[in-house]
Design a protein around this motif. Structure first.
Motif, PDB file in Angstrom:
ATOM      1  N   SER A   1      -2.444   9.855  -4.398  1.00  0.00           N
ATOM      2  CA  SER A   1      -3.286  10.508  -3.047  1.00  0.00           C
ATOM      3  C   SER A   1      -3.452   9.372  -1.907  1.00  0.00           C
ATOM      4  N   LEU A   2      -3.068   9.727  -0.996  1.00  0.00           N
ATOM      5  CA  LEU A   2      -3.201   8.705   0.238  1.00  0.00           C
ATOM      6  C   LEU A   2      -4.580   8.566   0.472  1.00  0.00           C
ATOM      7  N   VAL A   3      -5.203   7.345   0.720  1.00  0.00           N
ATOM      8  CA  VAL A   3      -6.384   7.234   1.228  1.00  0.00           C
ATOM      9  C   VAL A   3      -6.386   6.191   2.089  1.00  0.00           C
ATOM     10  N   PRO A   4      -7.252   5.992   3.191  1.00  0.00           N
ATOM     11  CA  PRO A   4      -7.536   4.595   3.982  1.00  0.00           C
ATOM     12  C   PRO A   4      -7.658   3.562   3.000  1.00  0.00           C
ATOM     13  N   GLY A   5      -7.020   2.269   3.333  1.00  0.00           N
ATOM     14  CA  GLY A   5      -7.182   1.187   2.827  1.00  0.00           C
ATOM     15  C   GLY A   5      -6.025   0.954   1.740  1.00  0.00           C
ATOM     16  N   VAL A   6      -5.060   2.181   1.740  1.00  0.00           N
ATOM     17  CA  VAL A   6      -4.033   1.777   0.653  1.00  0.00           C
ATOM     18  C   VAL A   6      -2.938   0.703   1.184  1.00  0.00           C
ATOM     19  N   GLY A   7      -3.093   0.750   2.544  1.00  0.00           N
ATOM     20  CA  GLY A   7      -2.184  -0.515   3.285  1.00  0.00           C
ATOM     21  C   GLY A   7      -2.808  -1.801   2.962  1.00  0.00           C
ATOM     22  N   ALA A   8      -3.842  -2.135   3.135  1.00  0.00           N
ATOM     23  CA  ALA A   8      -4.523  -3.218   2.855  1.00  0.00           C
ATOM     24  C   ALA A   8      -4.267  -3.688   1.564  1.00  0.00           C
ATOM     25  N   SER A   9      -4.499  -2.831   0.698  1.00  0.00           N
ATOM     26  CA  SER A   9      -4.134  -3.461  -0.841  1.00  0.00           C
ATOM     27  C   SER A   9      -2.911  -3.570  -1.189  1.00  0.00           C
ATOM     28  N   THR A  10      -1.971  -3.006  -0.559  1.00  0.00           N
ATOM     29  CA  THR A  10      -0.405  -3.178  -0.776  1.00  0.00           C
ATOM     30  C   THR A  10      -0.214  -4.251  -0.229  1.00  0.00           C
ATOM     31  N   ILE A  11      -0.361  -4.770   0.905  1.00  0.00           N
ATOM     32  CA  ILE A  11      -0.041  -5.998   1.491  1.00  0.00           C
ATOM     33  C   ILE A  11      -0.257  -7.176   0.865  1.00  0.00           C
ATOM     34  N   VAL A  12      -1.619  -7.106   0.198  1.00  0.00           N
ATOM     35  CA  VAL A  12      -2.025  -8.360  -0.477  1.00  0.00           C
ATOM     36  C   VAL A  12      -1.112  -8.326  -2.005  1.00  0.00           C
ATOM     37  N   LEU A  13      -0.817  -7.265  -2.356  1.00  0.00           N
ATOM     38  CA  LEU A  13      -0.208  -7.296  -3.754  1.00  0.00           C
ATOM     39  C   LEU A  13       1.414  -7.918  -3.376  1.00  0.00           C
ATOM     40  N   SER A  14       2.111  -7.314  -2.173  1.00  0.00           N
ATOM     41  CA  SER A  14       3.200  -7.740  -2.026  1.00  0.00           C
ATOM     42  C   SER A  14       3.349  -9.213  -1.494  1.00  0.00           C
ATOM     43  N   PHE A  15       2.225  -9.676  -0.687  1.00  0.00           N
ATOM     44  CA  PHE A  15       2.130 -11.133  -0.769  1.00  0.00           C
ATOM     45  C   PHE A  15       2.266 -11.887  -1.886  1.00  0.00           C
ATOM     46  N   ALA A  16       1.368 -11.474  -2.929  1.00  0.00           N
ATOM     47  CA  ALA A  16       1.613 -12.230  -4.296  1.00  0.00           C
ATOM     48  C   ALA A  16       3.120 -12.167  -4.793  1.00  0.00           C
ATOM     49  N   VAL A  17       3.573 -11.045  -4.746  1.00  0.00           N
ATOM     50  CA  VAL A  17       5.119 -10.823  -5.242  1.00  0.00           C
ATOM     51  C   VAL A  17       6.044 -11.770  -4.385  1.00  0.00           C
ATOM     52  N   VAL A  18       5.734 -11.979  -3.135  1.00  0.00           N
ATOM     53  CA  VAL A  18       6.670 -12.627  -2.144  1.00  0.00           C
ATOM     54  C   VAL A  18       6.332 -14.431  -2.543  1.00  0.00           C
ATOM     55  N   ALA A  19       5.100 -14.724  -2.739  1.00  0.00           N
ATOM     56  CA  ALA A  19       4.658 -15.962  -3.040  1.00  0.00           C
ATOM     57  C   ALA A  19       5.110 -16.262  -4.609  1.00  0.00           C
ATOM     58  N   THR A  20       4.990 -15.653  -5.424  1.00  0.00           N
ATOM     59  CA  THR A  20       5.600 -15.784  -6.712  1.00  0.00           C
ATOM     60  C   THR A  20       7.257 -16.038  -6.837  1.00  0.00           C
ATOM     61  N   ALA A  21       7.824 -15.192  -5.985  1.00  0.00           N
ATOM     62  CA  ALA A  21       9.222 -15.225  -5.936  1.00  0.00           C
ATOM     63  C   ALA A  21       9.841 -16.458  -5.626  1.00  0.00           C
ATOM     64  N   GLY A  22       9.211 -16.733  -4.417  1.00  0.00           N
ATOM     65  CA  GLY A  22       9.623 -17.884  -3.501  1.00  0.00           C
ATOM     66  C   GLY A  22      10.183 -17.276  -2.317  1.00  0.00           C
TER      67      GLY A  22
ATOM     68  N   ILE B   1      15.787 -12.430  -2.675  1.00  0.00           N
ATOM     69  CA  ILE B   1      15.894 -10.927  -2.734  1.00  0.00           C
ATOM     70  C   ILE B   1      15.760 -10.634  -4.073  1.00  0.00           C
ATOM     71  N   GLU B   2      16.688 -11.213  -4.994  1.00  0.00           N
ATOM     72  CA  GLU B   2      16.849 -10.962  -6.347  1.00  0.00           C
ATOM     73  C   GLU B   2      15.440 -11.518  -7.032  1.00  0.00           C
ATOM     74  N   GLY B   3      15.037 -12.677  -6.696  1.00  0.00           N
ATOM     75  CA  GLY B   3      13.694 -13.197  -7.170  1.00  0.00           C
ATOM     76  C   GLY B   3      12.605 -12.181  -6.983  1.00  0.00           C
ATOM     77  N   ALA B   4      12.444 -11.362  -5.931  1.00  0.00           N
ATOM     78  CA  ALA B   4      11.425 -10.549  -5.310  1.00  0.00           C
ATOM     79  C   ALA B   4      11.448  -9.418  -6.609  1.00  0.00           C
ATOM     80  N   ALA B   5      12.670  -9.012  -6.941  1.00  0.00           N
ATOM     81  CA  ALA B   5      12.706  -7.922  -8.026  1.00  0.00           C
ATOM     82  C   ALA B   5      12.279  -8.502  -9.196  1.00  0.00           C
ATOM     83  N   VAL B   6      12.569  -9.644  -9.506  1.00  0.00           N
ATOM     84  CA  VAL B   6      11.766 -10.271 -10.828  1.00  0.00           C
ATOM     85  C   VAL B   6      10.400 -10.342 -10.785  1.00  0.00           C
ATOM     86  N   ALA B   7       9.755 -10.928  -9.545  1.00  0.00           N
ATOM     87  CA  ALA B   7       8.529 -11.098  -9.544  1.00  0.00           C
ATOM     88  C   ALA B   7       7.764  -9.726  -9.399  1.00  0.00           C
TER      89      ALA B   7
END
Lengths: 310, 310
Positions: free
Chosen positions: B232-253, B257-263
């Motif tokens: 269910s969509l609530v305010p703040g969902v964007g804020a928590s998503t962005i930090v998670l995808s930062f983590a994915v991007v930093a983990t992948a390098g 593109i493929e690295g992002a999938a693995v991460a």
């Protein structure tokens, strides 16, 4: 700008704060918070000098605030809690710093962000200890044995914040003009050159990092003593973003900038929240955009360029 | 092994959950990564695009349902909504804001996206309110599938089992193909590697940038739209998503593109296992994985270490 005029300006600012706090009682709270945030932003300023942005300094803010909240149960003396909180922030800053100073730019920012988010979720999830998102109310605290409450309490905390702000501001001013400050600027322009000169960029950055953690610790402790209620939101990444925001808003050119920025930020926030209850973030975002596009030197930049022209 | 046979269903559920979760995270992270490659800005507002994509899809879907549209229409609506968000907001943000900031300090560029994040976050609250928005028609329409897992059978929604990972895989394949084998894709890669050289070869870098940003925005919105039926969509969902995808991007390098999938898979699975095994650590796990990876590979799992500028 000469050292003397900067000192005079800082003292005039301190007097202005006291006068305002006396004339408009509700401003006392706002100004104390602004001073505290300015303290934390001073640390951000040090890191910005090295071209590094930490999106995670809220960690130290929250760490110190919770230290005060938990410590007050054992030792309810503000004069002991304050240095203890800052010391703990400094120690944690040293441990984390040893790890993060190996990274630059995006990775530096993201690692700090990640660690602060880890702390945030620890605070939020360990309900039994931290009461989760509800936060903890501060037990009664004393100052030199007398209870820190009511109007005199507000004045005391404001005074503490002011003294800390002046002291830390002066120290950072000296540090920035010292070889350490020059080395920090060197990290931003050409780090390799520092290596050639026999200066360790990592060690320089670590020193700045620990100092910034301590100042964020002071800020967190003051915030805890002012709001008397600590929540995990203090550690959320948007709080860290806010600190970087204030640094740019105030201008990174002088140690007075962070305090100008923090005052402008808090006042804008209070007015925006009162006028547009659901859109104060939007107003702040627009202000930030305006500053970046039209006044990249921040408020300090506007003042000092006018003075230079005159 | 005794634990596994007793908790077989849990492991199976965690695997399936992790897979569908990783799929949604991948969509956001890969867009973020693309945009970073070309613009060299970590777009903090990327998470807001995710949230807006989700809200737009939900609104259009609920509106269509109120007009009596058949439930299968929900799926194309998700896709159309995200394209709409990408095509409207992408060029607008890129042209009006980011392009102007291109030659400014990286810190300022980052802060511009932070300001944008604040603005979009409040706009989203003004448009969609703070009450949770639920649009689960596609989820209900597709029903559940019994997934055999060892001796057990796990009922799982077909939407999360097929649609989410399916779209993510398709995105991965299309992106990988476009970037490797089409002229437009090669131009994007060229601008990512060396903007100046690409321009010297006659590539319209401004156009490539705009295109990439639009695609990135649409991918974030698609991630949000796809996730909308499952949460269910609530305010703040964007804020928590962005930090998670930062983590994915930093983990992948960065720029992988493929690295992002693995991460995304690594972090998605790690997080969902945490949900079942140690729920307190749910939010900590992604960062723990990221820190562990960066400790040994400072440039990320698949990132290539940049040579130092001298």
């Amino acid at each position: 700008m000469t050292r003397r005029s900067e000192t005079l300006l800082a003292l005039a600012g301190a007097v202005l704060i006291l006068v305002l706090a006396y004339a408009v009682p509700w401003l006392r709270f706002v100004l104390t918070i602004a001073l505290a945030k300015g303290l934390a932003v001073l640390g951000i300023l040090l890191l910005l000098r090295a071209g590094q942005v930490s999106f995670g300094h809220a960690l130290y803010l929250a760490l110190a605030a919770y230290t005060v909240a938990f410590g007050a149960v054992l030792v309810p003396e503000a004069l002991l809690l304050l240095p203890a909180a800052a010391l703990l922030a400094g120690i944690v800053g040293l441990l984390i710093g040893l790890f993060v100073v190996r990274y630059r730019e995006i990775f530096f920012g993201m690692l700090n962000l990640a660690l602060s988010m880890v702390f945030y979720s620890v605070l939020e999830k360990f309900y039994a200890l931290t009461h989760g998102a509800d936060g903890i109310r501060l037990p009664p605290v004393t100052f030199l044995g007398r209870p820190l409450a009511g109007e005199s309490g507000e004045w005391t905390v404001l005074g503490l914040a002011l003294v800390l702000a002046l002291a830390c501001g002066a120290l950072v001013r000296v540090a920035l003009a010292s070889p350490l400050g020059e080395a920090l600027a060197g990290i931003k322009t050409r780090e390799t050159r520092l290596d050639f000169m026999g200066v360790s960029p990592k060690r320089v950055l670590l020193a700045a990092y620990v100092a910034s953690a301590v100042m964020a610790g002071f800020a967190g402790a003051i915030i805890a003593l002012t709001t008397r209620h600590v929540t995990p939101a203090l550690s959320y990444w948007t709080t860290s973003g806010e600190l970087v925001f204030i640094a740019i808003l105030g201008g990174a050119g002088s140690v007075i900038g962070p305090f100008l920025g923090a005052a402008a930020y808090e006042l804008t926030r209070v007015y925006a929240a009162a006028t547009f209850a659901n859109a104060w973030q939007l107003v702040l975002g627009l202000v930030l955009l305006g500053v970046i596009v039209f006044a990249p030197g921040g408020i300090w930049g506007m003042i000092s360029s006018r003075r230079r022209a005159a | 092994m005794a634990w596994l046979s007793e908790n077989g269903i849990l492991v199976g559920l965690a695997l399936l959950d992790g897979l569908s979760y990783a799929a949604a995270v991948f969509m956001v992270a890969v867009g973020l990564n693309l945009v970073f490659g070309v613009l060299r800005v970590l777009n903090v507002a990327h998470g807001s695009l995710y949230a807006i994509g989700g809200y737009t899809a939900a609104s259009i879907g609920l509106f269509a349902a109120s007009l009596g549209a058949p439930p299968w229409l929900g799926l194309p609506i998700l896709l159309a909504a995200s394209v709409l968000v990408g095509v409207v907001l992408g060029p607008l943000i890129e042209r009006l804001l980011l392009r102007r900031m291109q030659d400014r300090e990286p810190v300022l560029q980052l802060l511009v996206t932070f300001a944008l994040f604040m603005i979009l976050e409040d706009l989203q609250k003004l448009v969609w309110g703070v009450q949770p928005v639920v649009f689960d028609a596609p989820l209900k329409w597709l029903g559940t599938v019994d997934v055999p897992f060892g001796t057990d059978v796990i009922p799982f929604t077909a939407y999360q089992l097929y649609v989410l990972p399916g779209v993510a895989l398709a995105t991965l394949a299309i992106l990988a193909y476009v970037l490797r084998y089409t002229l437009t894709g090669r131009m994007v890669v060229a601008v990512t590697v060396d903007r100046e050289a690409a321009r010297a070869m006659g590539i319209d870098a401004a156009k490539v940038t705009m295109l990439t940003f639009t695609v990135g925005a649409a991918l974030a919105a698609l991630g949000g739209a796809l996730a909308a039926p499952t949460v269910s969509l609530v305010p703040g969902v964007g804020a928590s998503t962005i930090v998670l995808s930062f983590a994915v991007v930093a983990t992948a390098g960065l720029g992988q593109i493929e690295g992002a999938a693995v991460a995304a898979l690594l972090i998605g699975l790690g997080r969902s296992f945490a949900v079942y095994v140690a729920p307190e650590f749910e939010v900590v796990v992604p960062y723990a994985i990221m820190v562990a990876v960066l400790l040994f590979r400072p440039q990320g799992l698949f990132g290539v270490a940049e040579t130092r500028r001298i």
